[in-house]
Design a protein around this motif. Structure first.
Motif, PDB file in Angstrom:
ATOM      1  N   SER A  65      -6.508  59.192 -10.479  1.00  0.00           N
ATOM      2  CA  SER A  65      -6.837  57.895 -10.557  1.00  0.00           C
ATOM      3  C   SER A  65      -5.991  57.087 -10.471  1.00  0.00           C
ATOM      4  O   SER A  65      -4.604  57.434 -10.316  1.00  0.00           O
ATOM      5  N   VAL A  66      -6.019  55.686  -9.973  1.00  0.00           N
ATOM      6  CA  VAL A  66      -5.275  54.662 -10.077  1.00  0.00           C
ATOM      7  C   VAL A  66      -5.544  53.749 -11.095  1.00  0.00           C
ATOM      8  O   VAL A  66      -6.747  53.116 -11.181  1.00  0.00           O
ATOM      9  N   ASN A  67      -4.709  53.432 -11.757  1.00  0.00           N
ATOM     10  CA  ASN A  67      -4.891  52.078 -12.942  1.00  0.00           C
ATOM     11  C   ASN A  67      -3.780  51.368 -12.931  1.00  0.00           C
ATOM     12  O   ASN A  67      -2.490  51.924 -13.217  1.00  0.00           O
ATOM     13  N   ALA A  68      -3.804  49.999 -12.702  1.00  0.00           N
ATOM     14  CA  ALA A  68      -2.843  49.022 -12.474  1.00  0.00           C
ATOM     15  C   ALA A  68      -1.716  49.575 -11.550  1.00  0.00           C
ATOM     16  O   ALA A  68      -0.531  49.334 -12.006  1.00  0.00           O
ATOM     17  N   ARG A  69      -1.880  49.922 -10.566  1.00  0.00           N
ATOM     18  CA  ARG A  69      -0.956  50.384  -9.335  1.00  0.00           C
ATOM     19  C   ARG A  69      -0.300  51.496  -9.784  1.00  0.00           C
ATOM     20  O   ARG A  69       0.653  52.178  -9.265  1.00  0.00           O
ATOM     21  N   ARG A  70      -0.905  52.404 -11.058  1.00  0.00           N
ATOM     22  CA  ARG A  70      -0.127  53.556 -11.416  1.00  0.00           C
ATOM     23  C   ARG A  70      -1.021  54.734 -10.891  1.00  0.00           C
ATOM     24  O   ARG A  70      -2.337  54.643 -11.471  1.00  0.00           O
ATOM     25  N   VAL A  71      -0.527  55.635 -10.290  1.00  0.00           N
ATOM     26  CA  VAL A  71      -1.228  56.848  -9.792  1.00  0.00           C
ATOM     27  C   VAL A  71      -1.141  58.104 -11.045  1.00  0.00           C
ATOM     28  O   VAL A  71       0.283  58.503 -11.260  1.00  0.00           O
ATOM     29  N   THR A  72      -2.389  58.709 -11.327  1.00  0.00           N
ATOM     30  CA  THR A  72      -2.148  59.553 -12.319  1.00  0.00           C
ATOM     31  C   THR A  72      -2.580  60.724 -11.684  1.00  0.00           C
ATOM     32  O   THR A  72      -3.972  60.660 -11.401  1.00  0.00           O
ATOM     33  N   VAL A  73      -2.098  62.083 -11.858  1.00  0.00           N
ATOM     34  CA  VAL A  73      -2.550  63.282 -11.289  1.00  0.00           C
ATOM     35  C   VAL A  73      -2.924  64.195 -12.587  1.00  0.00           C
ATOM     36  O   VAL A  73      -2.240  64.398 -13.274  1.00  0.00           O
ATOM     37  N   GLY A  74      -4.281  64.598 -12.625  1.00  0.00           N
ATOM     38  CA  GLY A  74      -4.532  65.420 -13.620  1.00  0.00           C
ATOM     39  C   GLY A  74      -5.386  65.049 -14.813  1.00  0.00           C
ATOM     40  O   GLY A  74      -5.753  63.917 -15.047  1.00  0.00           O
TER      41      GLY A  74
END
Length: 71
Positions: free
Chosen positions: A62-71
């Motif tokens: 997912s992408v939230n506020a230009r931060r990519v989170t995997v998992g």
């Protein structure tokens, strides 16, 4: 310059402006020319792309506020 690198972005409407998924550093060697450095950067890019996209497919992302989170 002693270090350059490669960055994997999420595609958006700009050029290299999407959220950063991953980055890899590539050492600039004393005897490098443009071609030899470019080849090592491409090796780092390919490895990063396969590893990162594989993780994203297996774990979700997912992408939230230009931060990519995997998992």
């Amino acid at each position: 310059m002693k270090v350059t690198g490669a960055t994997l972005f999420v595609v958006d409407e700009g050029v290299d402006t999407g959220a950063i998924i991953a980055q890899r550093a590539v050492e600039v060697l004393d005897d490098d020319d443009v071609a030899s450095l470019h080849e090592r950067i491409k090796v780092a890019e390919r490895s990063m792309l396969v590893e990162s996209v594989g993780r994203m497919v297996r774990s979700g992302w997912s992408v939230n506020a230009r931060r990519v989170t995997v998992g």
